[in-house]
Design an enzyme around this catalytic site. Structure first.
Site, PDB file in Angstrom:
ATOM      1  N   LYS A   1      -3.687   3.166  -3.317  1.00  0.00           N
ATOM      2  CA  LYS A   1      -4.852   3.909  -3.809  1.00  0.00           C
ATOM      3  C   LYS A   1      -5.011   5.155  -2.950  1.00  0.00           C
ATOM      4  O   LYS A   1      -4.676   5.166  -1.767  1.00  0.00           O
ATOM      5  CB  LYS A   1      -6.121   3.056  -3.727  1.00  0.00           C
ATOM      6  CG  LYS A   1      -6.090   1.808  -4.608  1.00  0.00           C
ATOM      7  CD  LYS A   1      -7.416   1.095  -4.609  1.00  0.00           C
ATOM      8  CE  LYS A   1      -7.661   0.350  -3.312  1.00  0.00           C
ATOM      9  NZ  LYS A   1      -6.793  -0.821  -3.159  1.00  0.00           N
TER      10      LYS A   1
ATOM     11  N   ASP B   1       0.826  -1.196   0.000  1.00  0.00           N
ATOM     12  CA  ASP B   1       0.000   0.000   0.000  1.00  0.00           C
ATOM     13  C   ASP B   1       0.866   1.254   0.000  1.00  0.00           C
ATOM     14  O   ASP B   1       2.032   1.227   0.375  1.00  0.00           O
ATOM     15  CB  ASP B   1      -0.916   0.019   1.227  1.00  0.00           C
ATOM     16  CG  ASP B   1      -2.098  -0.931   1.086  1.00  0.00           C
ATOM     17  OD1 ASP B   1      -2.314  -1.432  -0.029  1.00  0.00           O
ATOM     18  OD2 ASP B   1      -2.797  -1.165   2.093  1.00  0.00           O
TER      19      ASP B   1
END
Length: 412
Positions: free
Chosen positions: A299, A277
């Site tokens: 994201k 991430d």
């Protein structure tokens, strides 16, 4: 000719410090590149012949260096070593010609000005130099050493606290088996057979990982070499076919690398590729082995990033290439981490997977703040609520969350 004790150090000493020191409050940054010198047969000059010099000579003897000691007087032990041919002893004052051909210099006299003069001359010739108890004048430092020949563990505090380095070495001494060096030699003997039987380099690495991590090491360390060999031969047959790839979902926790679980640490160190991430800190990624491929698939709300479908495809593609994949997610994979969706995709593709839970940011932040999420007298349950609804096509395009709102009235 020796300089006077108060003589100034040559201007070239401004370039000498082996590390740049930046002190801001209590922050000290010292930059060293740890290396292991092959000094077999190489000339090492030791200036000084007292007790400190003797300790350095004993280390150099184990490295099979060609030792030259220069001092006007020498400790009896060094005189005996010279008489036995273990080193060359020059009983006179140091001269610049003594540096000729040296690959390493150790200045260990009792006079700081002399040591710095030696260091200055060595620096001018590009010869690495260690000045005992003088970090600023040293180009290299000597670490605390755990010797399990050929396994060598070096511990250094970058010269800031030799006592701390020594204490760390003592702790590690208790953890590392005495026969671990023999185990390393035995493993080296297995490499030729492994190369013949297991053509793939990745499969060979997995084979040796199973040897080192499994019961074979314990058998050998305990003295059962035959038992270790039987296990090694059995594993060689099973690995040669090449196991399929697998995916491990790992919770990275709320950001503090010390909150990683031991199982998460092992997964990172075994991974071939890590899909992480955006918010996973570099300090956590540093635990991965250097050869592992790192791919950021982060994201950002309302911004550009890797779609969940693309992440699922990457996990499957890497696993089908026979790679060990770690999907590294902040917090816990199953608390708003979309880990369930990724496992559904892996299961549909027939990819083996496992899950390593992590400390959720909600739990970690509450703990750091000293707030118990449950308390027998005050809080009987915990509710986690997402601020984002289910994604739609418009959200994937950057229009924001479009799912149903939580039932705030009921939660309140």
């Amino acid at each position: 000719m020796l300089p006077a004790a108060s003589a100034p150090i040559s201007g070239s000493r401004r370039k000498l410090p082996s590390a740049r020191l930046f002190v801001t409050g209590l922050v000290l940054r010292v930059n060293y590149l740890p290396l292991f010198f092959d000094l077999r047969g190489q000339k090492v000059l030791v200036v000084g012949a007292g007790a400190v010099a003797l300790r350095k000579v004993q280390l150099l003897e184990r490295a099979q260096a060609a030792i030259t000691v220069v001092a006007s007087q020498a400790a009896p032990e060094l005189v005996e070593r010279a008489a036995g041919g273990a080193l060359e002893l020059r009983l006179r004052e140091f001269a610049s010609d003594d540096l000729e051909g040296a690959r390493l210099v150790i200045a260990a006299t009792s006079r700081r000005a002399v040591n710095r003069w030696v260091a200055s001359l060595a620096e001018a010739r590009g010869i690495p130099v260690n000045v005992v108890d003088d970090l600023g004048a040293s180009r290299v430092i000597v670490p605390a050493i755990i010797d399990r020949d050929p396994v060598i563990v070096a511990v250094s505090s970058a010269g800031t606290s030799p006592v701390l380095a020594r204490r760390l070495r003592e702790r590690l001494e208790a953890l590392i088996p005495r026969r671990i060096g023999l185990w390393a030699v035995w493993l080296a003997g297995m490499r030729a057979a492994a190369r013949r039987r297991i053509p793939s380099a990745d499969a060979r690495r997995r084979y040796f990982e199973m040897l080192v991590d499994g019961p074979a090491e314990r058998r050998f360390v305990d003295g059962d070499e035959r038992g270790a060999r039987r296990i090694a031969q059995r594993l060689m047959g099973s690995v040669s076919a090449g196991p399929p790839g697998q995916v491990t979902l790992v919770g990275a926790g709320p950001g503090d690398p010390e909150l990683l679980t031991l199982k998460a640490l092992r997964a990172l160190q075994d991974a071939d590729v890590i899909l992480h991430d955006r918010l996973v800190p570099a300090a956590v990624l540093d635990y991965a082995r250097r050869e592992a491929e790192r791919v950021c698939v982060g994201k950002a709300a309302g911004g550009a990033g890797t779609s969940q479908e693309a992440i699922n495809d990457l996990l499957i593609a890497h696993a089908r290439r026979g790679r060990r994949v770690v999907r590294l997610k902040g917090g816990d994979p199953f608390i708003f981490g979309r880990g369930g969706e990724e496992l559904e995709a892996l299961a549909s593709a027939g990819i083996a997977f496992s899950v390593v839970p992590g400390i959720s940011a909600a739990n970690g932040c509450a703990a750091y703040a000293g707030i118990p999420l449950t308390h027998r007298d005050h809080a009987h349950r915990v509710t986690f609520v997402t601020g984002h609804g289910e994604e739609t096509g418009t959200e994937a395009a950057g229009a924001g969350p479009a799912g149903a709102e939580p039932d705030w009235a009921s939660l309140a």
